[in-house]
Design an enzyme around this catalytic site. Structure first.
Site, short mmCIF file in Angstrom:
data_model
loop_
_atom_site.label_atom_id
_atom_site.label_comp_id
_atom_site.label_asym_id
_atom_site.label_seq_id
_atom_site.Cartn_x
_atom_site.Cartn_y
_atom_site.Cartn_z
N ARG A 99 0.82 -1.23 0.00
CA ARG A 99 0.00 0.00 0.00
C ARG A 99 0.85 1.26 0.00
NH1 ARG A 99 -2.90 -3.10 3.74
NH2 ARG A 99 -4.72 -4.05 2.78
N LYS B 252 3.93 12.09 -10.52
CA LYS B 252 3.07 11.34 -11.45
C LYS B 252 3.79 10.04 -11.78
CE LYS B 252 0.29 14.79 -13.87
NZ LYS B 252 0.00 15.40 -15.19
N GLU C 24 11.40 20.34 -23.19
CA GLU C 24 10.67 20.54 -21.93
C GLU C 24 11.28 21.70 -21.14
OE1 GLU C 24 7.95 18.76 -21.35
OE2 GLU C 24 8.14 16.91 -22.49
N LYS D 202 8.87 23.71 -11.98
CA LYS D 202 7.94 22.60 -11.82
C LYS D 202 7.52 22.45 -10.36
CE LYS D 202 6.45 18.10 -12.95
NZ LYS D 202 6.46 16.97 -13.84
N GLU E 123 -3.40 18.26 -10.11
CA GLU E 123 -3.93 18.83 -11.36
C GLU E 123 -5.42 19.07 -11.28
OE1 GLU E 123 -1.79 17.12 -14.67
OE2 GLU E 123 -3.39 17.71 -16.03
N ARG F 90 -1.44 23.01 -12.82
CA ARG F 90 -0.51 21.97 -13.25
C ARG F 90 -0.72 21.62 -14.72
NH1 ARG F 90 1.89 16.74 -9.97
NH2 ARG F 90 3.18 16.03 -11.71
N ASN G 255 1.32 20.92 -19.62
CA ASN G 255 1.02 20.16 -20.84
C ASN G 255 1.10 21.02 -22.09
OD1 ASN G 255 0.58 17.75 -19.44
ND2 ASN G 255 -1.50 18.38 -18.92
N HIS H 181 1.45 19.60 -25.59
CA HIS H 181 1.22 18.16 -25.52
C HIS H 181 0.00 17.68 -26.31
CE1 HIS H 181 4.38 18.40 -22.57
NE2 HIS H 181 4.34 17.11 -22.32
N HIS I 105 0.77 15.20 -28.96
CA HIS I 105 0.21 13.86 -28.84
C HIS I 105 -0.33 13.38 -30.19
CE1 HIS I 105 -2.07 10.56 -26.94
NE2 HIS I 105 -2.98 10.86 -27.83
N HIS J 249 9.05 11.85 -27.89
CA HIS J 249 8.03 12.63 -27.17
C HIS J 249 8.39 14.13 -27.14
CE1 HIS J 249 5.13 13.81 -24.14
NE2 HIS J 249 6.12 14.26 -23.38
P1 NAD Z 1 13.56 6.73 -21.42
O1 NAD Z 1 13.46 6.49 -19.98
O2 NAD Z 1 13.05 5.67 -22.34
O3 NAD Z 1 15.07 7.07 -21.80
C1 NAD Z 1 15.41 7.32 -23.14
C2 NAD Z 1 16.53 6.39 -23.61
O4 NAD Z 1 17.75 6.82 -23.04
C3 NAD Z 1 16.38 4.94 -23.18
O5 NAD Z 1 16.82 4.11 -24.22
C4 NAD Z 1 17.30 4.81 -21.98
O6 NAD Z 1 17.77 3.50 -21.82
C5 NAD Z 1 18.42 5.74 -22.37
N1 NAD Z 1 19.14 6.37 -21.27
C6 NAD Z 1 18.64 6.97 -20.17
N2 NAD Z 1 19.60 7.61 -19.50
C7 NAD Z 1 20.76 7.38 -20.16
C8 NAD Z 1 22.09 7.80 -19.95
N3 NAD Z 1 22.43 8.65 -18.97
N4 NAD Z 1 23.03 7.35 -20.81
C9 NAD Z 1 22.70 6.55 -21.86
N5 NAD Z 1 21.45 6.15 -22.12
C10 NAD Z 1 20.49 6.57 -21.29
O7 NAD Z 1 12.79 8.08 -21.86
P2 NAD Z 1 12.62 9.51 -21.21
O8 NAD Z 1 12.55 10.42 -22.36
O9 NAD Z 1 13.57 9.76 -20.12
O10 NAD Z 1 11.19 9.39 -20.53
C11 NAD Z 1 10.03 9.16 -21.28
C12 NAD Z 1 8.96 8.65 -20.37
O11 NAD Z 1 8.69 9.63 -19.36
C13 NAD Z 1 7.62 8.39 -21.07
O12 NAD Z 1 7.15 7.13 -20.67
C14 NAD Z 1 6.71 9.49 -20.53
O13 NAD Z 1 5.38 9.07 -20.44
C15 NAD Z 1 7.30 9.73 -19.17
N6 NAD Z 1 7.03 11.07 -18.61
C16 NAD Z 1 6.55 11.14 -17.36
C17 NAD Z 1 6.30 12.37 -16.78
C18 NAD Z 1 5.85 12.44 -15.36
O14 NAD Z 1 5.52 13.53 -14.89
N7 NAD Z 1 5.84 11.33 -14.66
C19 NAD Z 1 6.56 13.54 -17.49
C20 NAD Z 1 7.07 13.45 -18.79
C21 NAD Z 1 7.31 12.19 -19.35
N1 GLY Z 2 4.62 16.39 -17.00
C1 GLY Z 2 3.35 16.89 -16.58
C2 GLY Z 2 3.15 16.89 -15.11
O1 GLY Z 2 4.00 16.48 -14.36
O2 GLY Z 2 2.12 17.30 -14.67
#
Ligand code: NAD
Ligand code: GLY
Length: 365
Positions: free
Chosen positions: A121, A143, A185, A227, A237, A242, A246, A249, A253, A267
């Site tokens: 939990r 998130k 971003e 942020k 949100e 918040r 987006n 986005h 999207h 992305h």
């Molecule tokens: P990712 O985690 O897939 O990383 C991108 C690539 O880089 C991967 O292949 C990873 O293995 C590689 N990588 C990471 N760090 C590295 C490093 N230091 N050296 C070499 N390779 C490295 O992608 P991302 O762009 O970091 O994140 C995308 C994800 O984040 C999506 O799923 C999206 O939905 C999510 N997201 C979440 C929020 C949130 O608020 N929680 C906000 C924006 C995006």
């Molecule tokens: N990336 C959008 C949020 O954290 O709300």
């Protein structure tokens, strides 16, 4: 070191930012030690590129750790990996007061955060983000999610980390295209409500992308502070504040959906083109000057990011792109709120957008 507090009452935590911090992470993690080794979750690429640094830091602080390495890529945010990870956490004997460590990009952070939200939990987790996107956005704010068959991030929880450790030097091993996507971003925070930061980006964005250490640390700290302020005001949100995060986005999207959420458009690249389209559409509505929208396009292009449908390699009709938008989870009561702008640093949520007009606008891009 820069420390940015995220002020959320009893869920408050610190984001610490400093070049080389990963090599000193043992000091930061020592207070969270229990009689079990730390569970560190990462992906295969980060394991190869960065784990040796954290491993050495933990060892020199006398801390034990077990590494869980998952496949790299968005498809890891799945039920199957969530199930395997939560099983592993339970086998490990994790207790609520324990801290699981997410070492990686947004994929690992979102998955580990969600696993931490549901095991027993809710146990604790610590984010050590290693992509620029994760450092300026996803590791902060709580998130967490996995993807469902119906779409991205449809299963998740708000669950704040206990600590975020950001070492900009981890970006040295990240591909230039991934760094560029994360930079979109960064620009976003300037466009939302900080015109002086957008000016800073215009002057320093290129240096940041070329690996300038000071520029990286400054941009990360300023983005995280932006942020943190928004999240502190509107954690779940609900007030609309918040939702400003987006920006770009909804358009983005649609472009990502059109390219099948594939490597054709990352992305952040979708967000970049989406922000340029949001500004362009704001000009069409007579709300924003063409000069401001032109600056957005010029800066994105100057750093190699797409700023139009053509830049993003999209040939689809406006109607088809709007169809993708209608599947966006931000749809509420049958309407799609759009983030538009009255100028640089003046983003607002518009609820009166006519989708047929958006389609007509996109047909002209
Ligand atoms: P990712 O985690 O897939 O990383 C991108 C690539 O880089 C991967 O292949 C990873 O293995 C590689 N990588 C990471 N760090 C590295 C490093 N230091 N050296 C070499 N390779 C490295 O992608 P991302 O762009 O970091 O994140 C995308 C994800 O984040 C999506 O799923 C999206 O939905 C999510 N997201 C979440 C929020 C949130 O608020 N929680 C906000 C924006 C995006
Ligand atoms: N990336 C959008 C949020 O954290 O709300």
């Amino acid at each position: 070191m820069t420390i940015v507090p995220v002020s959320l009452g009893e869920r408050s935590y610190e984001v610490r930012i400093e070049a080389g911090l990963l090599d000193r992470a043992g000091d930061a993690l020592a207070p969270y030690k229990t009689n079990r080794p730390f569970l560190v979750v990462t992906d295969a690429n980060v394991a190869a590129a960065q784990w040796h640094r954290l491993e050495a830091a933990l060892r020199s602080a006398g801390l034990q750790a077990e590494l869980v390495t998952l496949p790299a890529g968005e498809s890891t945010k799945s039920w199957a990996h969530l199930e395997a990870l939560t099983d592993r956490m339970i086998e490990h004997g994790i207790e609520r007061r324990d801290h699981v460590i997410a070492l990686g990009g947004g994929v690992i952070g979102d998955l580990v955060g969600f696993a931490a939200a549901i095991v027993k939990r809710g146990c604790n987790f610590i984010q050590i983000p290693t992509t620029l996107l994760a450092q300026v956005d996803s590791s902060v704010g709580g998130k967490t999610a996995i993807n469902s068959r119906a779409g991205k991030n449809l299963l998740g929880a708000f669950h704040q980390p206990a600590l975020v450790l950001i070492d900009p030097d981890t970006l040295d091993t990240l591909g230039a295209r991934e760094v560029g996507a994360g930079y979109a971003e960064v620009v976003k925070y300037g466009l939302i409500d900080d015109p002086a930061f957008f000016e800073w980006c215009e002057a320093n964005g290129r240096a940041l992308l070329d690996g300038d250490s000071e520029a990286r640390a400054y941009a990360i700290a300023r983005s995280v502070a932006a942020k943190a302020a928004i999240v502190a005001e509107d954690e779940r949100e609900t007030s609309g504040r918040r939702a400003l995060l987006n920006l770009g986005h909804t358009f983005g999207h649609a472009l990502e959906a059109e390219t099948g959420f594939s490597d054709r458009l990352l992305h952040g690249e979708g967000v970049a083109a989406g922000m340029a389209l949001a500004f362009g559409y704001s000009v069409r509505r007579g709300e924003c000057s063409g000069q401001d929208a032109g600056r957005v396009v010029a800066h994105l292009r100057a750093v190699g990011l797409p700023a139009s449908l053509a830049d993003a390699g999209i040939e689809a009709s406006g109607a088809r792109l709007v169809e993708h938008m209608l599947h966006d989870k931000k749809m509420s009561a049958g309407t799609l709120p759009f983030l538009l702008a009255r100028g640089i640093g003046q983003t607002y949520l518009a609820k009166d957008v006519d989708l047929a007009d958006v389609a007509a606008f996109l047909d002209g891009r």
